[in-house]
Design a protein around this motif. Structure first.
Motif, mmCIF file in Angstrom:
data_model
loop_
_atom_site.group_PDB
_atom_site.id
_atom_site.type_symbol
_atom_site.label_atom_id
_atom_site.label_comp_id
_atom_site.label_asym_id
_atom_site.label_seq_id
_atom_site.Cartn_x
_atom_site.Cartn_y
_atom_site.Cartn_z
ATOM 1 N N TYR A 172 5.329 -0.244 6.347
ATOM 2 C CA TYR A 172 5.659 0.481 5.121
ATOM 3 C C TYR A 172 6.481 1.723 5.451
ATOM 4 O O TYR A 172 6.281 2.370 6.487
ATOM 5 C CB TYR A 172 4.388 0.923 4.390
ATOM 6 C CG TYR A 172 3.532 -0.211 3.892
ATOM 7 C CD1 TYR A 172 3.752 -0.774 2.650
ATOM 8 C CD2 TYR A 172 2.486 -0.702 4.671
ATOM 9 C CE1 TYR A 172 2.954 -1.807 2.174
ATOM 10 C CE2 TYR A 172 1.674 -1.728 4.219
ATOM 11 C CZ TYR A 172 1.918 -2.282 2.973
ATOM 12 O OH TYR A 172 1.132 -3.305 2.520
ATOM 13 N N GLU A 218 -3.111 3.453 3.020
ATOM 14 C CA GLU A 218 -3.068 2.046 3.419
ATOM 15 C C GLU A 218 -4.071 1.225 2.618
ATOM 16 O O GLU A 218 -3.783 0.095 2.208
ATOM 17 C CB GLU A 218 -3.346 1.903 4.916
ATOM 18 C CG GLU A 218 -3.202 0.462 5.411
ATOM 19 C CD GLU A 218 -3.284 0.354 6.920
ATOM 20 O OE1 GLU A 218 -2.924 -0.728 7.441
ATOM 21 O OE2 GLU A 218 -3.704 1.325 7.576
ATOM 22 N N TYR A 219 -5.245 1.785 2.366
ATOM 23 C CA TYR A 219 -6.231 1.090 1.526
ATOM 24 C C TYR A 219 -5.655 0.824 0.138
ATOM 25 O O TYR A 219 -5.799 -0.285 -0.407
ATOM 26 C CB TYR A 219 -7.498 1.934 1.406
ATOM 27 C CG TYR A 219 -8.557 1.299 0.525
ATOM 28 C CD1 TYR A 219 -9.554 0.497 1.069
ATOM 29 C CD2 TYR A 219 -8.555 1.498 -0.857
ATOM 30 C CE1 TYR A 219 -10.510 -0.097 0.259
ATOM 31 C CE2 TYR A 219 -9.507 0.909 -1.673
ATOM 32 C CZ TYR A 219 -10.477 0.118 -1.108
ATOM 33 O OH TYR A 219 -11.423 -0.479 -1.919
ATOM 34 N N ARG A 252 -2.987 -1.972 0.249
ATOM 35 C CA ARG A 252 -3.597 -3.292 0.435
ATOM 36 C C ARG A 252 -4.314 -3.736 -0.831
ATOM 37 O O ARG A 252 -4.215 -4.894 -1.241
ATOM 38 C CB ARG A 252 -4.581 -3.257 1.597
ATOM 39 C CG ARG A 252 -4.007 -2.799 2.928
ATOM 40 C CD ARG A 252 -3.015 -3.776 3.517
ATOM 41 N NE ARG A 252 -2.605 -3.362 4.861
ATOM 42 C CZ ARG A 252 -1.578 -3.881 5.508
ATOM 43 N NH1 ARG A 252 -0.834 -4.824 4.952
ATOM 44 N NH2 ARG A 252 -1.266 -3.455 6.726
ATOM 45 N N GLN A 253 -5.048 -2.816 -1.424
ATOM 46 C CA GLN A 253 -5.793 -3.172 -2.629
ATOM 47 C C GLN A 253 -4.862 -3.604 -3.753
ATOM 48 O O GLN A 253 -5.175 -4.522 -4.522
ATOM 49 C CB GLN A 253 -6.646 -1.979 -3.093
ATOM 50 C CG GLN A 253 -7.556 -2.299 -4.282
ATOM 51 C CD GLN A 253 -8.092 -1.044 -4.944
ATOM 52 O OE1 GLN A 253 -7.324 -0.160 -5.338
ATOM 53 N NE2 GLN A 253 -9.402 -0.944 -5.070
ATOM 54 N N ASP A 266 -2.032 -5.002 -3.386
ATOM 55 C CA ASP A 266 -1.189 -6.124 -2.927
ATOM 56 C C ASP A 266 0.280 -5.736 -2.841
ATOM 57 O O ASP A 266 1.170 -6.523 -3.192
ATOM 58 C CB ASP A 266 -1.368 -7.344 -3.831
ATOM 59 C CG ASP A 266 -2.761 -7.940 -3.743
ATOM 60 O OD1 ASP A 266 -3.340 -7.925 -2.645
ATOM 61 O OD2 ASP A 266 -3.268 -8.416 -4.785
ATOM 62 N N ALA A 281 4.077 -5.386 2.673
ATOM 63 C CA ALA A 281 4.686 -4.607 3.761
ATOM 64 C C ALA A 281 6.045 -5.225 4.072
ATOM 65 O O ALA A 281 6.137 -6.326 4.612
ATOM 66 C CB ALA A 281 3.787 -4.632 4.994
#
Length: 605
Positions: free
Chosen positions: A515, A578-579, A582-583, A585, A588
């Motif tokens: 990212y 980062e959480y 990812r959560q 969606d 990257a």
């Protein structure tokens, strides 16, 4: 002289009547009293039946009527996905009018006759239903008090069994018991209630009127024994339940941030750490977390200053994260660009005031982006001097500095920025690098939201909507309006400068593989209550992904024993970021950085 009997007295002579005690007299007096009483009753009957039949019937009815208030259900507090953060469970207090507890008549369906019921037998059954001893029940129900509590907070099933016993004078009162299924998650936002149901803190307090609802009433007839008359009319005005609050907060992200901050504060023995995560496009506050958070079910276990969020209660001087403001203002005013060069010593005099950088360094020829990336105070003041103090002040105000932020909580997030005419010779310089004014972590996040959103500030929102019993939603609107703070071109340059901070500047630890991440670190002196500087506040604010910004994460660590730890604050912000990516969606992309040169010429490290 001859004596004659009284009966032979001559007519016309005087006579003497019977004595008052004579039976005949008493009889006449009694008959007279009976006639008077019968006459009075007759007159009363005429009045009741003929003159005022309606009024007398209404008075009799009033004596038989009992009025009960029915409580509405308190609204719940939900996260952005509808998961419950706070809810009310309906319970009942079993209460009694002791004056009415006595033997009573009851219709026996099997025997098809009215039978006399020994109230002691029903009290024994009541004890079994309530899980109490017979002695405890008798002590609570026998006496002369008009109101006594027998058992508090029983379930609806127990309440129904208790009321089915038809004990004279026994009533149930609906009460709500507040539950918090996620413990301390978002506790400093939610707030808590007192044992008597009084709202004491957080949203429970500030939005109490919204969630409370409107009580209803039940009116019915009771007999002389205090029991409702079967088949008698029942008048009921239903209670209107309170509305639910749906927040912008995500409970899972909130939990993750609280855990991350708790570990950070513990590692550095800091007073506290906090964080705000905002949605760049909407201004939604997805996370507002503290390292120490109250459990609403047990608020006394938490120190008083942590029963509310430090994000709202504790402004501080932001330090280097505030350098974005004078640099963005100078770029937006057309006075500099990201690639313009400045000669940057580690110490420099401005109108008799000496400004120093955090650490000594050689004199560099640096770009504006490089000054921002390496966080040099001397260079930042040089850039700020390109515009007037008044211009800089207006830009800062536009970004929200010096103005409170209202999220619908009992307390607004505060910020103090005095007008430039009140700045002294030093304050006009220190405000360029985040000293000389105060703001909260929420203000910092909102500033960077505006830069990440193409220069448009969307006011922060914590309450998404209220939802009533009919599922009708009403969006919660901020009292502030969205507005442009800088041009889209200026915002784009600032994002690239933020990326330079992570790729070549002070915060390489904030990088997230795959990212493009930008941000800004800060190490600010923390003022005590007396105004003297006696500690530090370390911070980092991140924006990602820079290809199409989605989130701003701002983290602050307050008063660690030393000014070490800036790197780990950046790591904490990156971990939370980062959480979030990812959560949500967010893919990257692995795109290459689009950063700026730090030095005007060849690298001078």
């Amino acid at each position: 002289m001859i004596d004659r009997p009284a009966s032979h007295l001559p007519r016309g002579g005087s006579t003497v009547g019977p004595a008052p005690g004579h039976p005949a007299v008493r009889t006449r007096i009694l008959l007279l009293l009976v006639f008077v009483l019968l006459g009075g009753l007759a007159l009363r009957l005429v009045y009741v039946q003929g003159i005022d039949p309606t009024g007398q019937a209404a008075a009799a009815m009033d004596q038989r009527l009992t009025h009960q208030e029915t409580l509405p259900q308190r609204g719940s507090i939900l996260d952005r996905d509808g998961d419950v953060l706070a809810a009310s469970v309906r319970r009942y207090d079993i209460v009694v009018d002791q004056r009415l507890v006595k033997d009573f008549n009851e219709w026996d369906r099997e025997a098809r006759e009215t039978v006399l019921v020994d109230v002691d037998s029903r009290l024994a059954s009541l004890a079994e239903v309530l899980g109490m001893s017979e002695e405890e029940v008798r002590e609570a129900t026998i006496g002369s008090r008009p109101y006594a509590v027998v058992r508090r907070s029983v379930t609806p099933e127990v309440r129904d069994k208790a009321m089915a016993l038809n004990v004279p004078g026994l009533l149930s009162e609906a009460v709500d018991r507040r539950t918090y299924p996620n413990g301390s998650v978002a506790g400093s936002i939610i707030g808590f209630m007192g044992g008597d149901g009084t709202a004491l803190e957080g949203l429970e307090l500030s939005q109490d009127d919204v969630m409370t609802g409107t009580p209803g009433t039940r009116t019915f007839e009771v007999g002389a024994d205090g029991i409702r008359i079967p088949n008698a009319p029942l008048e009921e005005v239903p209670a209107v339940d309170g509305a639910d609050l749906r927040l912008t907060v995500d409970k899972d992200a909130q939990w993750f941030a609280q855990e991350t901050l708790g570990a950070l504060a513990a590692e550095y023995d800091a007073e506290w750490a906090n964080a705000v995560v905002m949605d760049v496009k909407t201004g939604d506050v997805i996370v507002m977390a503290d390292s120490t958070t109250v459990d609403p079910a047990d608020p006394d276990a938490t120190e008083g200053n942590f029963r509310t969020s430090t994000v709202m209660s504790t402004p501080y001087e932001p330090g280097s994260t505030g350098k974005a403001l004078p640099i963005a203002a100078a770029v937006d005013a057309g006075k500099v660009t990201a690639t313009d060069g400045f000669t940057v010593p580690s110490s420099q005099d401005f109108d008799g005031q000496t400004i120093r950088d955090f650490s000594p360094h050689p004199t560099f020829d640096m770009t504006v982006a490089g000054i921002y990336a390496r966080s040099y105070n001397t260079g930042t003041v040089q850039i700020a001097e390109k515009i007037t103090d008044e211009q800089r002040y207006e830009y800062m105000r536009s970004f929200g500095v010096g103005q409170p932020i209202d999220l619908g909580l009992p307390q607004q997030a505060g910020s103090v920025l005095v007008p430039p005419e009140q700045w002294d010779g030093r304050q006009r310089l220190t405000t360029a690098f985040g000293q000389g004014y105060t703001q909260t972590t929420l203000h910092t996040a909102q500033m960077y939201q505006a830069l990440a959103n193409g220069g448009v500030l969307i006011p922060a929102r914590l309450i998404d909507a209220t939802v009533d019993g009919d599922a009708a939603e009403k969006r919660w609107e901020s009292s502030a309006e969205p507005h442009r703070v800088v041009s889209e071109e200026t915002a784009a340059q600032m994002l690239r400068m933020m990326e330079t901070v992570v790729t070549q500047g002070t915060s390489k630890a904030a990088a997230i593989p795959g990212y493009r991440v930008g941000g800004k670190s800060s190490t600010a002196e923390a003022a005590s209550d007396t105004g003297t500087y006696d500690g530090y506040n370390l911070g980092f604010t991140a924006v990602a992904p820079l290809d199409d910004p989605r989130f701003v994460v701002s983290v602050s660590l307050h008063r660690p024993p030393s000014k070490q730890g800036s790197r780990d604050v950046s790591v904490a912000a990156a971990t939370i970021m980062e959480y979030m990516l990812r959560q949500a969606d967010v893919p990257a992309t692995g795109a290459e950085p689009d950063d700026y040169r730090v030095f005007v010429d060849d690298p001078q490290d």
